[in-house]
Write a protein that holds these residues in place. Structure first.
Motif, PDB file in Angstrom:
ATOM      1  N   GLY A   1     -38.980 -22.106  17.884  1.00 15.89           N
ATOM      2  CA  GLY A   1     -39.337 -21.561  16.583  1.00 15.89           C
ATOM      3  C   GLY A   1     -40.225 -22.499  15.790  1.00 15.89           C
TER       4      GLY A   1
ATOM      5  N   LEU B   1     -35.536 -18.064  14.936  1.00 18.79           N
ATOM      6  CA  LEU B   1     -35.713 -17.859  13.497  1.00 18.79           C
ATOM      7  C   LEU B   1     -35.400 -19.141  12.724  1.00 18.79           C
TER       8      LEU B   1
ATOM      9  N   PRO C   1     -31.268 -15.108   7.937  1.00 19.40           N
ATOM     10  CA  PRO C   1     -30.921 -14.276   9.099  1.00 19.40           C
ATOM     11  C   PRO C   1     -30.373 -15.074  10.285  1.00 19.40           C
ATOM     12  N   PHE C   2     -30.721 -16.347  10.382  1.00 24.29           N
ATOM     13  CA  PHE C   2     -30.160 -17.167  11.461  1.00 24.29           C
ATOM     14  C   PHE C   2     -28.649 -17.294  11.301  1.00 24.29           C
TER      15      PHE C   2
ATOM     16  N   CYS D   1     -32.008 -15.631  17.229  1.00 22.87           N
ATOM     17  CA  CYS D   1     -31.600 -16.199  15.942  1.00 22.87           C
ATOM     18  C   CYS D   1     -31.977 -17.684  15.856  1.00 22.87           C
TER      19      CYS D   1
ATOM     20  N   THR E   1     -36.274 -16.862   6.091  1.00 27.53           N
ATOM     21  CA  THR E   1     -36.150 -16.855   7.553  1.00 27.53           C
ATOM     22  C   THR E   1     -34.864 -17.543   8.007  1.00 27.53           C
ATOM     23  N   TYR E   2     -34.380 -18.490   7.202  1.00 28.77           N
ATOM     24  CA  TYR E   2     -33.158 -19.220   7.576  1.00 28.77           C
ATOM     25  C   TYR E   2     -31.902 -18.351   7.427  1.00 28.77           C
TER      26      TYR E   2
ATOM     27  N   MET F   1     -38.283 -21.549  13.089  1.00 27.60           N
ATOM     28  CA  MET F   1     -39.407 -21.115  12.258  1.00 27.60           C
ATOM     29  C   MET F   1     -39.138 -21.429  10.791  1.00 27.60           C
ATOM     30  N   ALA F   2     -37.895 -21.196  10.358  1.00 27.69           N
ATOM     31  CA  ALA F   2     -37.531 -21.478   8.966  1.00 27.69           C
ATOM     32  C   ALA F   2     -37.700 -22.954   8.640  1.00 27.69           C
TER      33      ALA F   2
END
Length: 405
Positions: A55, A105, A85-86, A102, A82-83, A108-109
């Motif tokens: 991510g 994600l 939903p993880f 997850c 984005t964090y 990415m966050a």
């Protein structure tokens, strides 16, 4: 912006990294319930942890570049969005694939937060860039300290392990509403990414700068690998190699986090007294190498408890942020882009290290620490070379200033 408002905004930027610190160790600390939930092995959970690195790699470089173009605040907000939903998604995952998505994600966050937060802090406090960057690590370390204690509390009271995930999601949700109302330093048009001959000339991008940039990028990988590996595997190493109980093995991560916090505080004082970042990098990397070597050679409980503190102090006490500060000072007009490059290397580490250690864990967990020793040696070599080149660049800068006079 009023100073009081600035400090208020900065506190909530740091609070994001307290949650991030919890996220770093939350999968490893909940390995047993996650194995039961997902029907996975220890190695497979390690592979899920590696998804955070994927991510980071997917978006960090481009998010850093865009941060220089469009400002810092949008990427901090995207990072929070984005964090969340993880943390919720892991609890809802029914198999390894869903958990892996997850994890991506989360990576990415982390990248979005880095791309916005590090440059923003340096712009809030341009005269204390190293200090404000190191303090990010302090809040992350506090999160790493709190999470194992929280997990142990939930286990001892027979409570659902998912409450630790829910707590993180709630903090981030509340933090999001605060960040939305705050003002950030604007990005002047002259600072936007437009690489022209004039901007290259202004940046003095010559061979020493290029060499230092490459070495610092490698150091970004090495410094991340050193402490990421130990934070993920210290508990299992304590149980399987030093024969510690689960509670005592978990406490190693808390001791490591305390060492990290102490390291951050001391480094903050040292950089405030204008001690060079390159010197501190050599000192901490040398101490990390020696401590990891001792822990690997003598895996006794007493050595492990002391070593956990020292490795937290040296490897996770802000040395990675010192490397970023040094790299941003080399290319001051492109802090977002430089942050993207530097943390792309660290993202590669957070992806590759869990994969490598997952394979090693199937044969001998002790060898995982020996891998960390080898990584620390490379880090020491890099820090020595960076210091030499930094001195060359400093002399060149002084020479140019004398010519102008």
């Amino acid at each position: 912006m009023k100073r009081q408002n600035t400090f208020f905004t900065v506190f909530f930027l740091y609070l994001n990294y307290l949650v991030h610190g919890m996220a770093i160790v939350i999968l490893a600390q909940n390995m047993l319930p996650l194995r039961l939930q997902l029907g996975a092995s220890i190695a497979q959970i390690s592979y899920i942890i590696s998804s955070l690195g994927i991510g980071r790699l997917l978006v960090l470089y481009i998010s850093g570049w865009l941060s220089d173009c469009y400002g810092r605040k949008p990427f901090i907000i995207i990072g929070i969005l984005t964090y969340i939903p993880f943390f919720v998604g892991i609890l809802l995952s029914k198999n390894i694939f869903e958990a892996y998505i997850c994890g991506i994600l989360a990576g990415m966050a982390n990248s979005f937060l880095d791309a916005g937060t590090y440059p923003a802090l340096m712009e809030f406090f341009p005269k204390s860039q190293a200090t404000v960057n190191i303090l990010i690590k302090a809040f992350a370390s506090i999160g790493e300290l709190i999470l194992p204690l929280l997990v142990t509390f939930l286990e001892l009271h027979f409570l659902w392990y998912g409450w630790s995930f829910i707590l993180c999601a709630i903090i981030l949700t509340l933090n999001l509403f605060v960040i939305l109302t705050r003002k950030f330093p604007s990005i002047p048009m002259k600072r936007r990414i437009t690489i022209t001959k004039d901007s290259r000339k202004k940046l003095h991008i010559d061979i020493p700068h290029i060499a230092a940039g490459i070495l610092l990028t490698i150091y970004g990988y090495i410094s991340m690998s050193t402490f990421y590996l130990i934070s993920q595997w210290l508990t299992d190493y304590g149980m399987n190699v030093a024969n510690l109980s689960m509670i005592h093995a978990r406490s190693l991560v808390s001791i490591y986090s305390i060492g990290s916090i102490v390291g951050v505080l001391i480094n903050t004082l040292l950089v405030s007294f204008l001690l060079k970042e390159s010197f501190l990098m050599i000192f901490h990397t040398s101490l990390s190498f020696l401590t990891l070597l001792l822990i690997s050679m003598i895996p006794e409980p007493s050595i492990l408890f002391i070593g956990s503190f020292v490795i937290g102090f040296s490897a996770a006490g802000g040395v990675m942020q010192l490397g970023l500060t040094l790299m941003c000072n080399l290319f001051p007009a492109h802090k977002g882009l430089v942050t993207g490059i530097y943390y792309t290397a660290s993202g590669l580490a957070s992806f590759s290290i869990p994969l490598i250690t997952g394979l090693i864990s199937q044969t001998n967990i002790h060898n995982i620490l020996w891998l960390d020793v080898f990584i620390a040696i490379i880090g020491l070599i890099c820090s020595l070379l960076i210091t030499i080149i930094d001195k060359i660049i400093f002399k060149q800068k002084n020479t140019r200033n004398l010519i102008k006079r």
